[in-house]
Every structure is written in C-alpha cells, then in structure tokens.
Design an enzyme around this catalytic site. Sequence first.
Site, mmCIF file in Angstrom:
data_model
loop_
_atom_site.group_PDB
_atom_site.id
_atom_site.type_symbol
_atom_site.label_atom_id
_atom_site.label_comp_id
_atom_site.label_asym_id
_atom_site.label_seq_id
_atom_site.Cartn_x
_atom_site.Cartn_y
_atom_site.Cartn_z
ATOM 1 C CB CYS A 54 75.665 57.164 34.996
ATOM 2 S SG CYS A 54 76.639 55.883 35.453
ATOM 3 N NE ARG A 86 78.070 60.135 36.195
ATOM 4 C CZ ARG A 86 78.102 60.737 35.098
ATOM 5 N NH1 ARG A 86 77.168 61.966 34.953
ATOM 6 N NH2 ARG A 86 78.704 60.377 33.942
#
Lengths: 81, 280
Positions: B237, B242
């Site tokens: 990410c 994430r």
Amino acid sequence: MTGLRSEEFSERRLEVAGWPINVVTYRVGERYYCTVDNVSPGARVARGEGASKEEAEEVALEKATRYLSQTRRVVTEEPVE
Amino acid sequence: MAGSSGEDVLVTTEWVAKHGGDADVRVVEVDVDTAAYGQGHVPGAVGWNWTTELCDTVVRDIAPKEKLEALLGRAGIAPDTTIVLYGDNNNWFAAWAFWQLKIYGHADVRIMDGGRKKWLAEGRELETGTPSPTVTTYEAKAPDMALRAFLPEVQKALVDARTVLVDVRSPQEFTGEILAPPGLPETCQRGGHIPGAKSIPWARACNEDGTFRSREELTALYGGAGVTPDRDVIAYCRIGERSSHTWFVLKYLLGFERVRNYDGSWTEWGNLVGAPVEKP
C-alpha cells in the site's frame, strides 16, 4: 473509570472540498467525539470533541475541510508532439 | 478456543465482552488515531501506539525483537497468552500488530471482527484509564521474514510470472491521480503503481459494519483478479498497514501459504530513482 458506554452513535456520508467523507459521532460520558475519514481509502482525516454533538462535528469538519482542500490531483503531462 | 466466530483468528465483539478479562487472554487496542484509546476502550485492554511502539523509531523498520519483547512484557503477555487485537479504521493497525506478532512467532493472535467501530456502535462497555498488568519476561522467536517482502524481492517479482502483486490502495492512488489518501500529506515523488500489480483496495474485504466479508465473497474478490492460492502473493500500500490487513485476509481467512507484506510499499517504490511505474 468503568461503566461507561458509547451512546448516540451515528454515521453519515458527506462531501467536503470535492471529496466524500464518512462522519462518525458518539458520546462517552459527558463528551462527544467525532472522527472524519476519507471513505476511499478510509483513512482518518480529522477528529474533534466537545460538549455537544454539534461542537464536536464542527471542530472535526473544519479540520477535514482544511486538509482535504490541500489535496491536489496530479495531472500527467501529455507527451509533446 | 470456544466462542470464536468460526475462523480461528477472528473473535466477535460478543466473545470479547465475555472473555476479554480471562486470565489467559489479553486484549490490545491499536488505532490509527493514537488518541482514540484514551476516549474509552474495551475494559482491561492495553493500548499500543503504532508510531512509537510498533516500529524502530530511528531506522525505518518494524519493532526490533527486544523492543517487542519489552512491549509484550509490559502488557503482561506470555508466549501462551491469547492476544486479541482490535482498532479503528476496520482494524488497520490491529492487522499491522498481528503481522508483527506473527513475524516474531506469537502462537495465538486474534482480531476482534469489526474493531473499535463495531464495539462503539453496539454501545458496549468502555473503560478509561490504563490497566497495570503484572509484567512478564517475554522471549520472542527469531523473526520469520517469509512473511515480509523487501525491495529486491519485489523487483524480482516484476519478471516472475508466479508472483502476483496486489496494490490495496484506493483506485485514485493506484492510477496516480493523487499521491496520498485525500487529506493526508504527500509522501512520494511519483504516483502510479508497480507494473503489473492488481488493484484490490483493502476495504473491499470488509462489510459496512467493519467486519470481514465471508470466505466465499473473499475468494471471489481475489480470485476474480487472479489472486489465487497457487500464486506467490505480495501485498503493498503506502506504508504497509493497509497491506497487512490484506495480508491477514489472504493468509488467515483464505489460507494462502505464500503471501508477504511489502511494508516498504509506495513510500519506498514511489521515491526510488529509476523504478518503473505504471499509469494508470
């Protein structure tokens, strides 16, 4: 302190500075808390707290508007012919 | 562990309400917003700060072994403790902590499905203040770097058809329209994505209430993009949190054997001189 709960939990979508946002507000004890995320990707942008829901949201939304207004969309240069 | 939600790494809010105070369970809150814990947390939960406690604060790296051992010791955690992680943003940094705990070999780590948001939305009990667990001496295992991808491995993946890269950022970050999530500081010099990466934003793995989608839905989501268990998978990410969420989904909810989190992510790749970038 124990025995507290979150109350008056609410969540709604708005648009600020051209960006969709998710606004979550709740009360714990006497304080109201508000967090704003940017929906996609869902990162928290701003938070606020206050003695009322309106106050907490006003603080968070003011910050969110300021930060989101600074987000620039990158325009890739077209190749020169 | 009886009472989990079906997947042995997920527990429900209801389960935590009943068992969060058990002697062999330690609940830990890890939020993006490091002030959230102080507003009120699951009773008995300790709070970890991802910006100072789950990283090396000098070198860009995950928490060194000794630092993680000290953190776990202060939290009263022993190697046989069941750690239940939860946090805001649908468990972004709870997943980040989960990933690091697995790197250092903690056996029983779980995530509270739905995270902090679901706990609040359900009006469950909160506590303020910081608990004081009995401190332990924790000895972590040697780090398992098979769970982590470094830059050279990602560069090799560009020419290795067996490996699939999964970009879990938003579509606008993937295309290079924006250089950071809206409202956050830009942290890269170039926008776009690693050539060949598949765009599957992390949030597609979650329902509106923050819980994870069903196994069938997740299989369809990733399989539909060619991300299948027979492939080597590298998720990335912007800074790696994430993608640790997606790493968790692929490895622990779908059972992929070879999935790594590239925590260097776009803040590394998007600043590299000469690195190939694909747009849109």
